[in-house]
Design a protein around this motif. Structure first.
Motif, short mmCIF file in Angstrom:
data_model
loop_
_atom_site.label_atom_id
_atom_site.label_comp_id
_atom_site.label_asym_id
_atom_site.label_seq_id
_atom_site.Cartn_x
_atom_site.Cartn_y
_atom_site.Cartn_z
N ASP A 74 29.29 38.01 34.36
CA ASP A 74 30.52 38.53 35.17
C ASP A 74 30.72 37.96 36.57
N SER A 294 41.63 32.47 44.30
CA SER A 294 40.65 32.97 43.23
C SER A 294 39.81 31.75 42.47
N SER A 337 39.39 40.36 50.13
CA SER A 337 38.87 41.41 48.75
C SER A 337 40.11 40.87 47.69
N ARG A 338 39.52 40.69 46.41
CA ARG A 338 40.38 40.52 45.00
C ARG A 338 39.95 41.61 44.12
N ALA A 339 40.72 41.75 43.11
CA ALA A 339 40.53 42.69 42.01
C ALA A 339 38.71 42.45 41.49
N ALA A 340 38.70 41.37 41.19
CA ALA A 340 37.31 41.00 40.55
C ALA A 340 36.10 40.66 41.50
N GLN A 341 36.33 40.37 42.87
CA GLN A 341 35.33 39.97 43.84
C GLN A 341 35.55 40.14 45.23
N ARG A 342 34.75 39.99 46.03
CA ARG A 342 35.20 39.96 47.44
C ARG A 342 34.18 39.01 48.16
#
Length: 510
Positions: A74, A294, A337-342
């Motif tokens: 992941d 990203s 901050s992004r949907a899948a990670q920070r």
């Protein structure tokens, strides 16, 4: 059927999470499968690795099913940094090198089709993360990247120029040792550092005593600065010489600044220990300034960490980009901050901005008449929001020098002399409160400002008449504290507050 395990590192902000490269060879239809949330450039490693092995005279298992897993599954992986560990995993799984000897080693490097190793982004950031986490591992990196990582003390860093250099180091015990490959695989000693950073000299700027005084105050207390004036008055020259007034970076500060630059792919050994000055064009977007993408990459404010962010033509920047600076100016870091990670990046910079007073640039100039209408001036100055202006500590007008004064003016005071005064003032502040004056907040402002009664009354009257917010009042107080430190005074007096008030003047309207 064979399995090989190797260790590498991914990049996630300034963190370097460990990635286990698992290579499995099995009978079946020939294929080369790469899994583990790999980006496009990672998946392209299949072709680079295949060609590198063949062109290096090594065997590629064409008749077997190859599965490469980058664990954890992941965690996003990008860049060509996994080429080298994937190639070594195939060689270990096929028995061409001894997989048991790979324990305790970590690998990163992009392969060319001939097997040469190419530098990878973020080597210094990886090394710094390993040191901070206390990981005892030996790193193998390509030329250029290895020298970066060797700047981190206490790490065993090895440089490999070619895939065969690494293969020769991990051959099975019974395999004859190949001829000497020279310094193809060698431990990298710490790189010699430059004698000292070199900055442009403030003596190059003639006249502009008031602006130079403002630069000195800003450097002493860590304050942000806005220079306003007609074109050609020296605003950019002053800003480009501001970094030379700041105190030398400590080892930890230099390492963190270099790690961010390495993550952005802009680090060079020649600039080690030199405070960066970033000057993005006014067409830069909010993402370019604060970072993003990203996976997240550092923006200009992080690349200016421990240095100077110079924003020329400030009102011409997009409104969203300027408003995005408000939080980092207060906190000294940025969280993307992004949907899948920070990702968290440091952003402790000093902002120096420059602007013209109106669209034509000559409002209030004695040299040329302004041709802008009141509405044009209002719209131009209105591009800067009140909250952003509130967060800039010093507002300074830089006037034009007449030609006779400019040509007759002697050289100004050199940077070294001004820097000595700034360092003495900052050391005084650090001894008193542990942080620069700009970083004071809450009760610490009242505790360390030490206003006498006359100065307190003067500041109250000025804040009331000028309609200052609480933030503007506190920032003027911190500037006054820096002025007092430059004067060697333990108490902030009326004269110090009066000078600080002059640096909080609002933009001139029509």
């Amino acid at each position: 059927m064979a399995l090989a395990l190797l260790q590498s590192r991914a990049l996630l902000g300034l963190a370097a999470p460990q990635v286990t490269v698992e290579v499995h060879l099995a009978n079946g239809l020939p294929s080369f499968t790469l899994v583990g949330l790999a980006d496009v450039e990672v998946k392209e490693a299949r072709e680079r690795v295949r060609s590198a092995l063949l062109n290096s005279g090594l065997e590629f298992p064409h008749n077997q099913r190859i599965t490469v897993n980058l664990a954890p599954a992941d965690l996003p992986k990008d860049s060509g940094r996994f080429d080298l560990p994937i190639a070594l995993g195939i060689l270990a799984a096929s028995g061409q090198i001894d997989g048991t000897r790979l324990a305790g080693w970590e690998f990163a490097g992009e392969l060319s089709l001939s097997g040469e190793l190419r530098p990878v982004r973020g080597a210094l950031a990886v090394a710094a993360a390993l040191q901070q986490a206390g990981v005892d591992a030996q790193l193998v990196l390509p030329p250029g990247s290895a020298e970066e990582a060797a700047l981190v003390p206490g790490l065993a860093v090895h440089r490999a120029r070619h895939l065969l250099d690494v293969v020769a180091r991990f051959l099975p015990a019974a395999t004859p040792v190949p001829p000497d490959l020279g310094d193809g695989f060698a431990r990298v000693p710490p790189a010699p550092r430059a004698e000292g950073p070199r900055y442009a000299d403030l003596a190059d700027v003639k006249g502009q005593a008031a602006a130079k005084r403002a630069l000195e105050i800003a450097a002493a207390g860590g304050h942000s600065l806005l220079l306003m004036g007609p074109p050609g008055t020296g605003k950019s020259m002053l800003a480009q010489r501001f970094a030379g007034l700041l105190p030398p970076m400590s080892e930890a500060e230099a390492l963190q600044s270099a790690a961010v630059a390495s993550l952005g792919g802009s680090f060079s050994l020649e600039r080690w220990g030199q405070r960066p000055t970033r000057a993005p064009h006014h067409s830069a977007s909010a993402v370019a300034l604060v970072g993003g993408g990203s996976p997240p990459r550092p923006g200009e404010i992080s690349l200016a960490h421990q240095g100077v962010l110079f924003l020329d033509e400030l009102p011409e920047f997009p409104r969203a980009a300027l408003e995005a600076l408000r939080e980092p100016l207060e906190s000294g870091h940025i969280t993307i901050s992004r949907a899948a990670q920070r990702a968290d990046f440091p952003a402790s910079f000093q902002m120096v901005a420059a602007m013209n007073p109106c669209p034509c640039g000559y409002l209030g100039s004695a040299q040329r008449a302004c041709r802008c209408t009141p509405d044009q001036i209002a719209r131009y100055q209105g591009k800067l929001s009140g909250p952003l202006i509130d967060r800039i500590d010093l507002h300074v007008e830089v006037g034009a020098l007449p030609p006779d004064e400019l040509l007759a003016a002697p050289a100004g005071e050199p940077t070294a002399a001004v820097r000595a005064r700034c360092m003495a003032a900052r050391e005084r502040a650090l001894a008193r409160q542990g942080v620069p004056n700009q970083a004071l907040s809450g009760q610490a402002i009242d505790q360390h400002a030490r206003l006498d009664e006359a100065a307190r009354s003067f500041l109250h009257t000025a804040a009331t008449r000028l309609g200052w917010s609480a933030r503007a009042t506190h920032r003027a107080l911190k500037v006054a504290r820096s002025i007092a430190d430059l004067a060697g005074s333990d108490v902030v007096g009326t004269v110090h507050v009066a000078e600080a008030v002059q640096y909080r003047r609002a933009l001139r309207g029509p």
